[in-house]
Design a protein around this motif. Sequence first.
Motif, PDB file in Angstrom:
ATOM      1  N   ILE A  10       0.846  -1.187   0.000  1.00 16.15           N
ATOM      2  CA  ILE A  10       0.000   0.000   0.000  1.00 16.15           C
ATOM      3  C   ILE A  10       0.883   1.238   0.000  1.00 16.15           C
ATOM      4  CG2 ILE A  10      -1.684   1.316   1.350  1.00 16.15           C
ATOM      5  CD1 ILE A  10      -2.624  -1.366   2.503  1.00 16.15           C
ATOM      6  N   GLY A  11       0.530   2.207  -0.825  1.00 17.33           N
ATOM      7  CA  GLY A  11       1.245   3.474  -0.840  1.00 17.33           C
ATOM      8  C   GLY A  11       0.685   4.406   0.218  1.00 17.33           C
ATOM      9  N   VAL A  12       1.562   5.166   0.855  1.00 20.82           N
ATOM     10  CA  VAL A  12       1.153   6.116   1.884  1.00 20.82           C
ATOM     11  C   VAL A  12       2.225   7.200   1.984  1.00 20.82           C
ATOM     12  CG1 VAL A  12       2.219   4.803   3.773  1.00 20.82           C
ATOM     13  CG2 VAL A  12       0.319   6.311   4.259  1.00 20.82           C
ATOM     14  N   VAL A  13       1.832   8.389   2.363  1.00 17.29           N
ATOM     15  CA  VAL A  13       2.796   9.452   2.631  1.00 17.29           C
ATOM     16  C   VAL A  13       2.827   9.631   4.139  1.00 17.29           C
ATOM     17  CG1 VAL A  13       3.359  11.892   2.309  1.00 17.29           C
ATOM     18  CG2 VAL A  13       2.395  10.591   0.415  1.00 17.29           C
ATOM     19  N   GLY A  14       4.014   9.493   4.721  1.00 21.10           N
ATOM     20  CA  GLY A  14       4.102   9.546   6.179  1.00 21.10           C
ATOM     21  C   GLY A  14       5.455  10.002   6.671  1.00 21.10           C
ATOM     22  N   THR A  15       5.730   9.695   7.934  1.00 21.39           N
ATOM     23  CA  THR A  15       6.982  10.068   8.582  1.00 21.39           C
ATOM     24  C   THR A  15       7.835   8.822   8.753  1.00 21.39           C
ATOM     25  OG1 THR A  15       5.910  11.891   9.738  1.00 21.39           O
ATOM     26  CG2 THR A  15       7.971  11.091  10.669  1.00 21.39           C
ATOM     27  N   CYS A  31       3.432  -3.033   3.719  1.00 22.14           N
ATOM     28  CA  CYS A  31       2.678  -4.271   3.592  1.00 22.14           C
ATOM     29  C   CYS A  31       1.678  -4.348   4.737  1.00 22.14           C
ATOM     30  CB  CYS A  31       3.623  -5.466   3.637  1.00 22.14           C
ATOM     31  SG  CYS A  31       2.751  -7.041   3.559  1.00 22.14           S
ATOM     32  N   PRO A  32       0.397  -4.517   4.450  1.00 18.98           N
ATOM     33  CA  PRO A  32      -0.599  -4.587   5.518  1.00 18.98           C
ATOM     34  C   PRO A  32      -0.548  -5.883   6.310  1.00 18.98           C
ATOM     35  CG  PRO A  32      -1.645  -4.945   3.411  1.00 18.98           C
ATOM     36  CD  PRO A  32      -0.211  -4.606   3.125  1.00 18.98           C
ATOM     37  N   GLU A  78      -1.463   6.305  -8.839  1.00 16.18           N
ATOM     38  CA  GLU A  78      -1.829   5.520 -10.015  1.00 16.18           C
ATOM     39  C   GLU A  78      -1.012   4.241 -10.106  1.00 16.18           C
ATOM     40  OE1 GLU A  78      -1.638   7.898 -13.548  1.00 16.18           O
ATOM     41  OE2 GLU A  78      -2.933   9.447 -12.705  1.00 16.18           O
ATOM     42  N   ILE A  79       0.232   4.279  -9.633  1.00 19.27           N
ATOM     43  CA  ILE A  79       1.122   3.116  -9.697  1.00 19.27           C
ATOM     44  C   ILE A  79       0.736   2.078  -8.651  1.00 19.27           C
ATOM     45  CG2 ILE A  79       3.505   2.345  -9.326  1.00 19.27           C
ATOM     46  CD1 ILE A  79       4.390   5.058 -10.504  1.00 19.27           C
ATOM     47  N   CYS A  80       0.352   2.532  -7.459  1.00 25.22           N
ATOM     48  CA  CYS A  80       0.014   1.614  -6.366  1.00 25.22           C
ATOM     49  C   CYS A  80      -1.355   0.999  -6.590  1.00 25.22           C
ATOM     50  CB  CYS A  80      -0.013   2.358  -5.027  1.00 25.22           C
ATOM     51  SG  CYS A  80       1.565   3.060  -4.561  1.00 25.22           S
ATOM     52  N   VAL A  81      -1.508  -0.247  -6.160  1.00 26.93           N
ATOM     53  CA  VAL A  81      -2.822  -0.881  -6.206  1.00 26.93           C
ATOM     54  C   VAL A  81      -3.744  -0.161  -5.239  1.00 26.93           C
ATOM     55  CG1 VAL A  81      -4.077  -2.998  -5.690  1.00 26.93           C
ATOM     56  CG2 VAL A  81      -1.928  -3.106  -6.940  1.00 26.93           C
ATOM     57  N   SER A  82      -3.229   0.192  -4.062  1.00 27.62           N
ATOM     58  CA  SER A  82      -3.992   0.920  -3.055  1.00 27.62           C
ATOM     59  C   SER A  82      -3.136   2.054  -2.524  1.00 27.62           C
ATOM     60  CB  SER A  82      -4.365   0.012  -1.883  1.00 27.62           C
ATOM     61  OG  SER A  82      -5.165  -1.045  -2.303  1.00 27.62           O
ATOM     62  N   PHE A  83      -3.785   3.151  -2.202  1.00 28.25           N
ATOM     63  CA  PHE A  83      -3.071   4.280  -1.613  1.00 28.25           C
ATOM     64  C   PHE A  83      -3.862   4.703  -0.395  1.00 28.25           C
ATOM     65  CE2 PHE A  83      -1.224   8.383  -1.002  1.00 28.25           C
ATOM     66  CZ  PHE A  83       0.071   8.237  -1.468  1.00 28.25           C
ATOM     67  N   GLN A  84      -3.235   4.599   0.774  1.00 30.78           N
ATOM     68  CA  GLN A  84      -3.946   4.855   2.024  1.00 30.78           C
ATOM     69  C   GLN A  84      -4.128   6.350   2.242  1.00 30.78           C
ATOM     70  OE1 GLN A  84      -3.164   2.304   5.095  1.00 30.78           O
ATOM     71  NE2 GLN A  84      -4.326   3.405   6.597  1.00 30.78           N
ATOM     72  N   ASP A  85      -5.360   6.701   2.497  1.00 27.87           N
ATOM     73  CA  ASP A  85      -5.685   8.066   2.887  1.00 27.87           C
ATOM     74  C   ASP A  85      -6.383   7.955   4.235  1.00 27.87           C
ATOM     75  OD1 ASP A  85      -8.043   6.930   2.001  1.00 27.87           O
ATOM     76  OD2 ASP A  85      -8.076   8.078   0.148  1.00 27.87           O
ATOM     77  N   ASP A  86      -7.494   8.619   4.434  1.00 28.11           N
ATOM     78  CA  ASP A  86      -8.185   8.553   5.713  1.00 28.11           C
ATOM     79  C   ASP A  86      -9.125   7.350   5.827  1.00 28.11           C
ATOM     80  OD1 ASP A  86      -6.927  10.851   6.531  1.00 28.11           O
ATOM     81  OD2 ASP A  86      -8.512  12.166   5.789  1.00 28.11           O
ATOM     82  N   ASP A  87      -9.304   6.607   4.747  1.00 32.13           N
ATOM     83  CA  ASP A  87     -10.255   5.499   4.735  1.00 32.13           C
ATOM     84  C   ASP A  87      -9.524   4.152   4.754  1.00 32.13           C
ATOM     85  OD1 ASP A  87     -12.462   3.911   4.557  1.00 32.13           O
ATOM     86  OD2 ASP A  87     -13.121   4.663   2.605  1.00 32.13           O
ATOM     87  N   SER A  88      -9.084   3.722   5.934  1.00 32.65           N
ATOM     88  CA  SER A  88      -8.342   2.463   6.076  1.00 32.65           C
ATOM     89  C   SER A  88      -9.202   1.263   5.707  1.00 32.65           C
ATOM     90  CB  SER A  88      -7.837   2.303   7.510  1.00 32.65           C
ATOM     91  OG  SER A  88      -6.938   3.317   7.830  1.00 32.65           O
ATOM     92  N   GLU A  89     -10.478   1.319   6.028  1.00 30.43           N
ATOM     93  CA  GLU A  89     -11.367   0.197   5.732  1.00 30.43           C
ATOM     94  C   GLU A  89     -11.451  -0.049   4.223  1.00 30.43           C
ATOM     95  OE1 GLU A  89     -16.025  -1.104   6.266  1.00 30.43           O
ATOM     96  OE2 GLU A  89     -15.183   0.374   7.667  1.00 30.43           O
ATOM     97  N   ARG A  93     -10.309  -3.493   2.299  1.00 28.65           N
ATOM     98  CA  ARG A  93     -11.252  -4.219   1.427  1.00 28.65           C
ATOM     99  C   ARG A  93     -10.677  -4.389   0.014  1.00 28.65           C
ATOM    100  NH1 ARG A  93     -16.066  -5.217   3.723  1.00 28.65           N
ATOM    101  NH2 ARG A  93     -16.673  -3.958   5.525  1.00 28.65           N
ATOM    102  N   GLU A  94      -9.989  -3.357  -0.504  1.00 28.29           N
ATOM    103  CA  GLU A  94      -9.343  -3.460  -1.814  1.00 28.29           C
ATOM    104  C   GLU A  94      -8.273  -4.541  -1.801  1.00 28.29           C
ATOM    105  OE1 GLU A  94      -7.706   0.362  -2.728  1.00 28.29           O
ATOM    106  OE2 GLU A  94      -9.635   1.217  -3.310  1.00 28.29           O
ATOM    107  N   GLN A  95      -7.490  -4.569  -0.722  1.00 27.38           N
ATOM    108  CA  GLN A  95      -6.439  -5.576  -0.602  1.00 27.38           C
ATOM    109  C   GLN A  95      -7.034  -6.982  -0.543  1.00 27.38           C
ATOM    110  OE1 GLN A  95      -2.854  -5.301  -0.323  1.00 27.38           O
ATOM    111  NE2 GLN A  95      -3.400  -3.416  -1.381  1.00 27.38           N
ATOM    112  N   ILE A  96      -8.143  -7.138   0.161  1.00 26.14           N
ATOM    113  CA  ILE A  96      -8.811  -8.446   0.229  1.00 26.14           C
ATOM    114  C   ILE A  96      -9.289  -8.852  -1.168  1.00 26.14           C
ATOM    115  CG2 ILE A  96     -10.876  -9.647   1.069  1.00 26.14           C
ATOM    116  CD1 ILE A  96     -10.442  -8.128   3.747  1.00 26.14           C
ATOM    117  N   ASP A  97      -9.893  -7.929  -1.895  1.00 26.69           N
ATOM    118  CA  ASP A  97     -10.361  -8.228  -3.256  1.00 26.69           C
ATOM    119  C   ASP A  97      -9.200  -8.650  -4.158  1.00 26.69           C
ATOM    120  OD1 ASP A  97     -12.976  -7.682  -2.594  1.00 26.69           O
ATOM    121  OD2 ASP A  97     -12.981  -5.659  -3.460  1.00 26.69           O
TER     122      ASP A  97
END
Length: 140
Positions: A10-15, A31-32, A78-89, A93-97
């Motif tokens: 999962i892509g995310v911008v963080g510290t 990796c989740p 666009e490159i990542c399958v999932s990109f984490q924002d404020d909606d972790s759920e 769910r995308e990762q499960i699919d």
Amino acid sequence: MSFCCGASMIGVVGTWNHQYVKVHHVPLLCCPVCQNVIVHPAVKEEFDLVVEYAQEDQVKEITLRESVTPEMIDEWKEICVSFQDDDSERVIREQIDHSLDLLSIAKQLEDQSWEEDLKNRLRVLSLRLRKLEENKESSK
């Protein structure tokens, strides 16, 4: 797209703390399932340079905000399958699919090892989703 534990990260911008320097606004891939986290390869060189300069100047906290533009983040999304924002759920769910799609391919290929990796990933993701749903219910 990066892979870990048999499926996508999962892509995310963080510290990120690196060599005693805290770097903010870093594009990361995580990796989740196994919690493996790496700096996005597209900014790895820039990240290393910024950390090196910070160490030379004895700075303990810096940001990549000047180096990372909103356009770059949109491109990484666009490159990542999932990109984490404020909606972790939604992300889980995308990762499960995606994992279920890959599991059907692994079964068609009769790849037992990959099947087991994906089943383990699905167990962990399902547990995380259940915990998120429980926390959501208890906070109501």
